[in-house]
Design an enzyme around this catalytic site. Structure first.
Site, PDB file in Angstrom:
ATOM      1  N   CYS A 115       0.854  -1.188   0.000  1.00 39.23           N
ATOM      2  CA  CYS A 115       0.000   0.000   0.000  1.00 39.23           C
ATOM      3  C   CYS A 115       0.890   1.237   0.000  1.00 39.23           C
ATOM      4  CB  CYS A 115      -0.894   0.013   1.234  1.00 39.23           C
ATOM      5  SG  CYS A 115      -2.098   1.365   1.208  1.00 39.23           S
ATOM      6  N   CYS A 119      -0.340   4.671   6.486  1.00 38.92           N
ATOM      7  CA  CYS A 119      -1.033   4.962   7.745  1.00 38.92           C
ATOM      8  C   CYS A 119      -0.144   4.434   8.878  1.00 38.92           C
ATOM      9  CB  CYS A 119      -2.392   4.288   7.785  1.00 38.92           C
ATOM     10  SG  CYS A 119      -3.463   4.823   6.442  1.00 38.92           S
ATOM     11  N   CYS A 122      -0.643   0.893  10.702  1.00 34.46           N
ATOM     12  CA  CYS A 122      -0.941  -0.266   9.866  1.00 34.46           C
ATOM     13  C   CYS A 122       0.332  -0.963   9.399  1.00 34.46           C
ATOM     14  CB  CYS A 122      -1.747   0.204   8.663  1.00 34.46           C
ATOM     15  SG  CYS A 122      -1.986  -1.061   7.428  1.00 34.46           S
ATOM     16  N   CYS A 340      -7.276  -6.401  12.433  1.00 37.65           N
ATOM     17  CA  CYS A 340      -7.255  -5.138  11.721  1.00 37.65           C
ATOM     18  C   CYS A 340      -5.919  -4.403  11.901  1.00 37.65           C
ATOM     19  CB  CYS A 340      -8.398  -4.278  12.246  1.00 37.65           C
ATOM     20  SG  CYS A 340      -8.798  -2.953  11.176  1.00 37.65           S
TER      21      CYS A 340
END
Ligand code: SF4
Length: 350
Positions: A115, A119, A122, A340
């Site tokens: 990605c 963030c 993450c 998550c």
């Protein structure tokens, strides 16, 4: 090497497949047969297509390849969650998670390898974005997780969330194409209302979803309803301020009448105060919505910790007092880094 020169047959639409067979002097119904093998049965080898003659299978083998996704490794959590590393045709890896509950089975799938959004909380954000997944590769994850749900838990997938690796809206066309396949009767025939695409928040693409009048659900990973805090944890906010996101969400709602979901990971001493809850409630009231408060799972070398239970309870009570719908999500699959924000944790570590 030979395979690299051949075209991936799954890149062909049904119409293109039909045109191919007609150009070879074959009957058009062959296209329907082959298409069903590719999408309904997810065949990974032309020899699986047993109702197609040997000579046609040979012709297909000479001209095409099937770039199917394969399960490289599966890890089973004590709570039933299964995390899979999927190997792509170019040997890149993405991840997909099956989350079984009593009354439903959810697939959490990836839209990119790695990605680009960084963030801070993450694990995937610590990997570079290597490439977008194509629609077939996204579809394959769903197909395989559905098989896994059937064989391990005797139930079909009931929900799909695009919350694995990657920012789905930065792979817009392929994500929408994959949803067309998942919802098509030629594919899994699932209702778009069972599918949620989760974005870190790209205002112009949220508007585009509205213009495209999509039927699936949209979730915004909000995590802070204050630009300063959000800039700190999600650099994408610097070009997509909360004000621009608000406008995009109102636009999306006007076009689709779909209630948005806000994801809010609650971090100790960062966004767990009542003042944060107040900002969240203020932001969320712009359209009908649902708020998911998510327990944080620490990643290695990360700067955040899990918020205290009393703080979470007070936070949730405040949101509820504002007549907003709120759920608390306790994380699952923690022991295998499937929760998550943890996807790719092992890849980051290695
Ligand atoms: S949270 Fe989502 S958008 Fe942010 S870095 Fe991780 S995978 Fe990318």
């Amino acid at each position: 090497m030979e395979n690299l020169k051949k075209q991936d047959i799954r890149a062909l639409s049904k119409q293109e497949l039909k045109a191919y067979f007609l150009s070879k002097g074959e009957k058009a119904f062959r296209a329907k047969q082959v298409y069903e093998w590719l999408w309904k049965k997810s065949a990974i080898d032309f020899d699986e297509m047993t109702n197609v003659s040997l000579s046609i299978r040979e012709m297909l083998k000479n001209n095409f390849t099937i770039n199917a996704v394969k399960v490289d490794d599966s890890q089973f959590s004590k709570d039933g969650t299964i995390k899979n590393a999927f190997r792509l045709h170019d040997d890149k890896i993405c991840e997909g998670v099956l989350i079984p509950l009593e009354d439903r089975a959810t697939a959490c799938i990836s839209s990119q390898v790695g990605c680009s959004l960084n963030c801070k909380f993450c694990a995937t954000g610590k990997l570079d974005r290597l490439r977008n997944l194509n629609a077939d590769e996204i579809y394959d994850q769903v197909f395989m997780l559905n098989e896994q749900a059937l064989s391990n838990y005797n139930q079909r997938l009931s929900n799909i969330v695009y919350m694995g690796m990657g920012e789905p809206l930065l792979n817009y066309r392929n994500v929408l194409e994959s949803i067309e396949k998942i919802t098509s009767t030629d594919g899994l025939g699932m209702s778009p209302k069972r599918i949620t695409v989760s974005t870190a928040g790209i205002a112009k693409l949220i508007k585009k979803l509205g213009d495209d009048q999509v039927k699936f659900n949209l979730a915004l990973s909000l995590h802070a309803a204050n630009d300063k805090k959000r800039n700190h944890i999600m650099p994408i906010n610097e070009q997509n301020s909360l004000d621009s996101l608000k406008k995009a969400i109102i636009y999306f709602y006007e076009k689709t009448e779909t209630r948005i979901t806000y994801e809010y990971i609650i971090f100790k001493n960062f966004n767990d105060e009542l003042s944060d809850a107040q900002e969240l409630a203020e932001f969320a009231k712009i359209t009908p919505c649902k708020i998911n408060i998510i327990e944080y799972n620490a990643i290695d070398n990360g700067e955040f910790q899990q918020a205290k239970r009393e703080k979470v309870d007070a936070f949730v009570n405040y949101i509820e007092s504002k007549s907003l719908i709120v759920n608390v999500r306790r994380s699952r699959g923690k022991d295998i880094d499937a929760a998550c924000g943890q996807l790719a944790n092992k890849l980051v570590k290695s």
